[in-house]
Design an enzyme around this catalytic site. Structure first.
Site, PDB file in Angstrom:
ATOM      1  N   LYS A  56      41.871  42.132  46.952  1.00  0.00           N
ATOM      2  CA  LYS A  56      40.670  42.064  46.857  1.00  0.00           C
ATOM      3  C   LYS A  56      39.915  41.074  47.665  1.00  0.00           C
ATOM      4  CE  LYS A  56      41.399  44.310  42.426  1.00  0.00           C
ATOM      5  NZ  LYS A  56      41.519  44.085  40.848  1.00  0.00           N
ATOM      6  N   GLN A 100      40.295  39.949  36.446  1.00  0.00           N
ATOM      7  CA  GLN A 100      41.524  40.597  36.757  1.00  0.00           C
ATOM      8  C   GLN A 100      42.331  40.798  35.462  1.00  0.00           C
ATOM      9  OE1 GLN A 100      42.461  42.109  39.661  1.00  0.00           O
ATOM     10  NE2 GLN A 100      43.945  42.868  38.627  1.00  0.00           N
ATOM     11  N   ASP A 123      33.322  46.710  37.960  1.00  0.00           N
ATOM     12  CA  ASP A 123      34.475  47.217  37.267  1.00  0.00           C
ATOM     13  C   ASP A 123      34.144  48.246  36.414  1.00  0.00           C
ATOM     14  OD1 ASP A 123      37.039  46.451  38.229  1.00  0.00           O
ATOM     15  OD2 ASP A 123      37.350  44.820  36.843  1.00  0.00           O
TER      16      ASP A 123
END
Ligand code: NDP
Length: 293
Positions: A56, A100, A123
């Site tokens: 990422k 994460q 997200d």
């Protein structure tokens, strides 16, 4: 039609998407004096999570997005993580915050994801963003289903009236995928581990999205001839052919009936990361617009 026409090349699509994001990210930097910023929080040393985070960050750099990594000890407390999120929520250089997952088992994932400012929730897991999506007014949408939708629209154009079946009902993939397809006027069915007649339900689908987490679970018998199949699964297996990455769909078998299919790897995976960058840019622009107004 050749076999290669059947393959939905997510890797190539994601590369084009990242290119578009990078052009706009550089324009943003020129206008505002700083790049769109993405804070990435990793708690602990989970090997797979470390790989995802470094991918990422690499893609962020390619897309002209500045990443701010925070590597916390696996022993970090909820209070420490919440205090970092609170700091990042008010940092004007940070437009997206990503924690994460999975977090260590003693940390309450819901508590942590809900602490993120919905405007920076790249997200798309915050209840506010989930609600906006399910009410048909999406703002920041979970990256994996968003990537699937972009691939579907690219292949099929207007999705209205199509029968879509989603295998899996997770908050990360299945449920938001259902909302997105409903917003596109598909007729949507979700099936899961308690569903009856799974094969029958799947075999009616014009669009079949599979997010089960079981290697090669869906074979040609589940697929309507000509259906578009999106395989979200990422499974690491070690069989006669050695260690490899396979999807939730039996790719070789599905290829004989599907009208189009995403491969694993090279399908949905790269789209997830590209959509994270797209979301960071969306967040940066809307936060900047809110300041200007
Ligand atoms: P979850 O484990 O959270 O959800 C799996 C879903 O599959 C559940 O709803 C479960 O049903 C359902 N399921 C399990 N077994 C069966 C069965 N026998 N029949 C029907 N349904 C079943 O997984 P995720 O949604 O997080 O991930 C799914 C897959 O996608 C994984 O392989 C994961 O690695 C991959 N993934 C890939 C991403 C990418 O970027 N490409 C991103 C995220 C995930 P129930 O709810 O009843 O338990």
């Amino acid at each position: 039609m050749t076999k290669s026409d059947l393959i939905i090349d997510g890797k190539a699509f994601a590369a084009r998407l990242l290119e578009t994001v990078s052009v706009e990210a550089f324009e943003f930097r020129d206008q505002h004096g700083h790049a769109p910023g993405l804070a990435v929080i990793l708690v602990g040393q989970d090997a797979a999570s470390q790989v995802y985070v470094s991918t990422k960050m690499k893609k962020a750099e390619e897309a002209g997005i500045k990443s701010y990594p925070y590597f916390l000890e696996s022993t970090s407390s909820e209070e420490e993580i919440l205090s970092l999120i609170c700091k990042l929520n008010s940092d004007p250089l940070v437009h997206g915050i990503l924690v994460q997952l999975p977090l260590p088992p003693e940390i309450d994932e819901r508590l942590i994801t809900t602490a993120i400012d919905p405007a920076k929730d790249v997200d798309g897991f915050h209840p506010v963003n989930v609600g906006m999506l399910s009410q048909g007014h999406p703002k920041l949408v979970p990256c994996t289903p968003l990537g699937c939708l972009l691939l579907l629209k690219d292949r099929l154009g207007d999705l209205a009236g199509k029968k879509a079946v989603i295998v899996g009902r997770s908050n990360i993939v299945g449920k938001p995928m259902a909302s997105l397809l409903l917003n596109e006027n598909c007729t949507v069915t979700i099936v899961h581990s308690r569903s009856r007649n799974l094969r029958y339900e799947c075999s009616k689908a014009d669009i079949l999205v599979v997010a089960v987490g079981r290697p090669r679970f869906i074979s040609s018998y589940y697929i309507k001839p000509g259906a578009v199949v999106i395989d979200v699964g990422i499974n690491r297996i070690d069989d006669d052919s050695g260690k490899q990455l396979v999807g939730d769909v039996d790719y070789a078998s599905a290829l004989s009936v599907a009208g189009a299919i995403t491969p694993v790897p090279g399908g949905v995976g790269p789209m997830t990361v590209a959509c994270l960058m797209k979301n960071t840019l969306i967040a940066a622009k809307s936060l900047a617009a809110a300041i200007d107004n």
